[in-house]
Structures are given as C-alpha cells and as structure tokens.
Design an enzyme around this catalytic site. Structure first.
Site, PDB file in Angstrom:
ATOM      1  N   LYS A 136       0.826  -1.217   0.000  1.00  0.00           N
ATOM      2  CA  LYS A 136       0.000   0.000   0.000  1.00  0.00           C
ATOM      3  C   LYS A 136       0.860   1.266   0.000  1.00  0.00           C
ATOM      4  CE  LYS A 136      -2.131  -1.316   3.748  1.00  0.00           C
ATOM      5  NZ  LYS A 136      -1.398  -2.594   3.871  1.00  0.00           N
ATOM      6  N   THR A 137       1.852   1.312   0.893  1.00  0.00           N
ATOM      7  CA  THR A 137       2.730   2.480   0.949  1.00  0.00           C
ATOM      8  C   THR A 137       3.501   2.614  -0.368  1.00  0.00           C
ATOM      9  OG1 THR A 137       2.937   2.308   3.347  1.00  0.00           O
ATOM     10  CG2 THR A 137       4.667   3.521   2.198  1.00  0.00           C
ATOM     11  N   ASP A 180      -1.807   7.132   5.969  1.00  0.00           N
ATOM     12  CA  ASP A 180      -1.712   5.721   6.328  1.00  0.00           C
ATOM     13  C   ASP A 180      -2.628   5.454   7.519  1.00  0.00           C
ATOM     14  OD1 ASP A 180      -0.750   3.192   6.016  1.00  0.00           O
ATOM     15  OD2 ASP A 180       1.315   3.638   6.617  1.00  0.00           O
ATOM     16  N   THR A 233      -5.635  -1.280   6.661  1.00  0.00           N
ATOM     17  CA  THR A 233      -5.655  -2.739   6.740  1.00  0.00           C
ATOM     18  C   THR A 233      -7.057  -3.196   7.136  1.00  0.00           C
ATOM     19  OG1 THR A 233      -4.887  -2.509   9.016  1.00  0.00           O
ATOM     20  CG2 THR A 233      -3.224  -3.050   7.360  1.00  0.00           C
ATOM     21  N   ARG A 277       6.638  -8.272   1.757  1.00  0.00           N
ATOM     22  CA  ARG A 277       7.528  -7.856   2.849  1.00  0.00           C
ATOM     23  C   ARG A 277       8.181  -9.077   3.490  1.00  0.00           C
ATOM     24  NH1 ARG A 277       4.553  -4.401   6.450  1.00  0.00           N
ATOM     25  NH2 ARG A 277       5.497  -2.645   5.353  1.00  0.00           N
TER      26      ARG A 277
HETATM   27  N1  ATP Z   1       3.946  -5.427  -5.799  1.00  0.00           N
HETATM   28  C1  ATP Z   1       5.168  -5.361  -5.259  1.00  0.00           C
HETATM   29  N2  ATP Z   1       6.245  -5.567  -6.024  1.00  0.00           N
HETATM   30  C2  ATP Z   1       7.481  -5.552  -5.488  1.00  0.00           C
HETATM   31  N3  ATP Z   1       7.737  -5.314  -4.186  1.00  0.00           N
HETATM   32  C3  ATP Z   1       6.700  -5.083  -3.386  1.00  0.00           C
HETATM   33  C4  ATP Z   1       5.367  -5.081  -3.882  1.00  0.00           C
HETATM   34  N4  ATP Z   1       4.540  -4.833  -2.857  1.00  0.00           N
HETATM   35  C5  ATP Z   1       5.303  -4.678  -1.772  1.00  0.00           C
HETATM   36  N5  ATP Z   1       6.608  -4.833  -2.087  1.00  0.00           N
HETATM   37  C6  ATP Z   1       7.728  -4.783  -1.147  1.00  0.00           C
HETATM   38  O1  ATP Z   1       7.238  -5.070   0.145  1.00  0.00           O
HETATM   39  C7  ATP Z   1       7.622  -4.065   1.076  1.00  0.00           C
HETATM   40  C8  ATP Z   1       6.422  -3.702   1.901  1.00  0.00           C
HETATM   41  O2  ATP Z   1       5.483  -2.998   1.136  1.00  0.00           O
HETATM   42  P1  ATP Z   1       4.668  -1.753   1.717  1.00  0.00           P
HETATM   43  O3  ATP Z   1       5.467  -1.064   2.761  1.00  0.00           O
HETATM   44  O4  ATP Z   1       4.222  -0.958   0.567  1.00  0.00           O
HETATM   45  O5  ATP Z   1       3.448  -2.506   2.382  1.00  0.00           O
HETATM   46  P2  ATP Z   1       2.170  -1.885   3.111  1.00  0.00           P
HETATM   47  O6  ATP Z   1       0.980  -2.499   2.463  1.00  0.00           O
HETATM   48  O7  ATP Z   1       2.267  -0.411   3.101  1.00  0.00           O
HETATM   49  O8  ATP Z   1       2.313  -2.453   4.585  1.00  0.00           O
HETATM   50  P3  ATP Z   1       1.738  -1.820   5.980  1.00  0.00           P
HETATM   51  O9  ATP Z   1       0.282  -2.205   6.026  1.00  0.00           O
HETATM   52  O10 ATP Z   1       2.531  -2.528   7.032  1.00  0.00           O
HETATM   53  O11 ATP Z   1       1.977  -0.354   5.938  1.00  0.00           O
HETATM   54  C9  ATP Z   1       8.170  -2.905   0.250  1.00  0.00           C
HETATM   55  O12 ATP Z   1       9.416  -2.526   0.714  1.00  0.00           O
HETATM   56  C10 ATP Z   1       8.350  -3.423  -1.142  1.00  0.00           C
HETATM   57  O13 ATP Z   1       9.716  -3.579  -1.395  1.00  0.00           O
HETATM   58 MG    MG Z   2       2.495   0.935   4.658  1.00  0.00          MG
END
Ligand code: ATP
Ligand code: MG
Length: 363
Positions: A83-84, A128, A177, A236
């Site tokens: 998401k981030t 977020d 989430t 992740r």
């Molecule tokens: N589609 C994707 N392709 C490649 N790498 C990804 C992808 N999605 C996530 N990642 C990797 O996974 C890691 C975590 O992703 P991210 O921080 O965006 O998750 P999030 O959904 O924001 O999690 P949270 O709910 O904990 O904030 C990132 O550092 C990224 O490198």
């Molecule tokens: Mg995030």
C-alpha cells in the site's frame, strides 16, 4: 518527502508474541531501514495485483491527459502487500510531491488543517492507517476531499468563529488494513478503491528476483521458489526471508541461493515449507496431539501452548485459518484434514470424543 510519523511496526505492536517474528507481516525496524531501497518506483515495476494496477493506471493516465489532479484513492489490504509502495508510485506517476502522515498522528482537526493548508497544488497526501483518525479530523477531511475547503475554527467557546480556507486541489491516498472500519461517508468520497490481495507464489518469485538483483545476491530460480512458498503471500515477508537466507548462504555456503540453501536456512529459522513458524506449529501440534484435532476452546488451547489467548487468536490463528489448517467453529477450534497431513500425522478414526464427526465429512 516528509515523514510526519514513522509507520508503527512489530516492535510497537501491543500484541504479545507479535514482536520479532520472522514471518510477521508488519514492518520491523530492519524492514523500515531497507524497504525504501526495495520499493518499486513505477507501476511497471510493481509486481502482481494486476487488476488494481490496471485500474489505477487508467485513473492516473486519464488525469494526466486532462492535466488534472487524480481522484482520491483508497488502498486496502493486509500489512506488507504494497500500500505504501503504491502510494509513492501514484505520486511518481503524477509527477507530484508526496506528503506522508498517518491516522494516529492526527490527534486534532487542527493537525489536519495545518497539513492540508500547506499542500502544494496537485500534491499527494498519503494518509496511512486512515481508519485510526479521530472523529473531528475525519469530518474535516470530508469537506476537504469534496470541496477542497476547510473551516478553521479560531477562538474557543461562544466567541469561536469558523474561517473558511480554500485548498489547492490535491490527491488523497488513504491506506487501511481494515477497510470495514471506515465510515461509509469517508469510503464514498474516494473516487477509486483498490483492494490488494495476497500474492501468488509465482508473483513472489518475481519480487524476490527483483530484490536479489538490487541487493546483488545470486538467487537461483529454485531458491526463489523455495523462499516464495514460505512467504505467506506477502512481499515484505519474502524480502525479509531473502535477507536471512542470504546471511546463511554467505556464512554456510558459497553465497549462491539454491533450493537447498533456502530450505536449510529457513529450517534453521524454523520457518517451515508452508511458512508456518514455531508458534503456528505449536498451536497445530497441541490441537492435534493433545486434543485429537478438537474441537477445543481457545483458552484451553492457549494454556496448552503456554501463550495468552490473545496471542493464539490474533497472531497464530489468522494464517492457519487462511491456509485451511484450522477452523473456528461454535464448539471450538478444529483441525482440518490438511493440518494432519501437514504435520505428517494420521487423523484418528474417531475425532476427539467422536465430536468431530461430520465436521469435515469424515467418519
Ligand atoms: N507489488 C510489489 N512488487 C514488489 N515489491 C513489493 C510489492 N509490494 C510490496 N513490495 C515490497 O514489500 C515491502 C512492503 O510494502 P509496503 O510497505 O508498501 O506494504 P504496506 O501495504 O504499506 O504495509 P503496511 O500495512 O505494514 O503499511 C516494500 O518494501 C516493497 O519492497
Ligand atoms: Mg504501509
């Protein structure tokens, strides 16, 4: 980029047992430190989530063609699914700066007013954990999203006056989430909602190859497959396991991540072939060996593994349920036939006290 607050990770997670889990989905401190380098920078590099990617591509392209600011975007999905990452990609694709904050960081409506009034035209505001924003801030956000206007309250009590403040057009990207916790009036104000799903193993393999390239780690196809299968559908976790396997490959082998090196490394870290860790396996083993597969009450099961009920319920069970290894029934926790198979045990002919009869259509 402007960090108003770092994303809370496992270390701040109030749930007991959630900290320091190699297969935990929330970001720990190491993840926070290295993730920036591994994040895909544009939609083309973003692996998987085909539908969300295609829809978002249309939304952004259309806005760019019109020379307009993109519609507000809501991203929902489990921790670690991107998401981030996607919010930063949205800003990059729009050629816009991004401001990052989070629901818990906005205690008062005034905090939000300060952020909103300092946005540049077209800026992306990434909010977020949007479900954790305070009520007054939420109400201010409604107006800001719809009319690009906020009422700033000056003074207190009967003398307080609302001064309307025009905002430049901006794009709000909200992440959550827990989409179910968002009040419908907030949800309705997003022009586009992208729901992120867990990744298929083949997609995680692509994530791993990409990360290995960036980290300069030699990763064989079969090694990637082995890690992907243990990563719980979460990029992740895949990236985190890759770092641990890299350590092992460096110290115990010649640095190359083969299938065998991955399997050996992850067995050292007690992450099994399906991505279960020690806690998950302890819960399953107790359920099978002590209670014949259930049904057994949560608190009894928790005592048997020496954990709090809350830990079992919130940390271990969601993944076991998702994997179809455990079921929550009105009579208690029950192991599925897949659980017996996974632990290499044979289900008894008769369930515990015969009470499992009929639950999974087995005698
Ligand atoms: N589609 C994707 N392709 C490649 N790498 C990804 C992808 N999605 C996530 N990642 C990797 O996974 C890691 C975590 O992703 P991210 O921080 O965006 O998750 P999030 O959904 O924001 O999690 P949270 O709910 O904990 O904030 C990132 O550092 C990224 O490198
Ligand atoms: Mg995030």
């Amino acid at each position: 980029m402007n960090w108003d607050e770092t994303t809370p990770g496992d270390a701040d997670d109030p749930r007991p047992g959630a900290a320091d889990r190699l297969v935990g989905a929330a970001a720990d401190r190491e993840d926070q430190a290295v993730e920036a380098a591994l994040r895909p920078k544009d939609l083309g590099e973003f692996v998987g989530q085909e539908r969300v990617r295609e829809q978002l591509d249309l939304v952004l392209r259309a806005a760019r063609q019109r020379g307009a600011t993109a519609d507000h975007v809501l991203l929902s999905g489990a921790p670690g699914l991107g998401k981030t990452t996607l919010s930063m990609i949205i800003a990059a694709e729009m050629g816009a700066p991004i401001r990052i904050t989070s629901g818990p960081a906005i205690q008062h409506a005034g905090d939000l007013a300060a952020i909103l009034s300092s946005l540049a035209e077209g800026e992306v505001l990434f909010l977020d954990e949007i479900h954790r924003m305070s009520r007054p801030a939420e109400e201010m956000l409604y107006m800001a999203m719809e009319d690009f206007r906020v009422d700033v309250i000056v003074g207190k009590g009967p003398g307080a006056t609302a001064i309307p403040l025009e905002l430049p057009p901006f794009t709000l990207v909200g992440a959550t989430t827990r989409a179910g916790l968002l009040p419908p009036p907030l949800r309705d104000r997003f022009g586009f909602t992208g729901h992120m799903d867990f990744y298929a193993p083949a997609e995680l393999e692509r994530v791993l190859h990409r990360s290995a390239g960036l980290l300069d780690v030699p990763l064989e196809a079969e090694g990637a497959a082995e890690i992907a299968g243990r990563s719980r559908g979460t990029p992740r976790i895949a990236n985190r396991l890759l770092r641990r396997v890299r350590d092992f490959a460096q110290v115990k082998a010649d640095g190359v991540i083969t299938r065998e090196v991955s399997a050996r490394a992850l067995s050292v870290y007690e992450v099994d072939a399906r991505g279960l860790d020690r806690l998950d396996r302890a819960v399953l083993e107790a359920l099978l060996k002590l209670f014949g597969g259930g049904p057994v009450g949560l608190s009894t099961l928790a005592v048997a593994v020496g954990e709090e009920s809350e830990t079992v319920e919130e940390v271990a069970e969601p993944f076991l349920v998702r994997e179809g290894l455990l079921a929550r029934t009105p009579r208690g926790r029950v192991a599925t036939p897949a659980a017996w198979a996974h632990l290499g045990l044979t289900a008894p002919q008769q369930g515990w006290g015969g009470s499992q009869q009929g639950l999974f259509g087995q005698p």
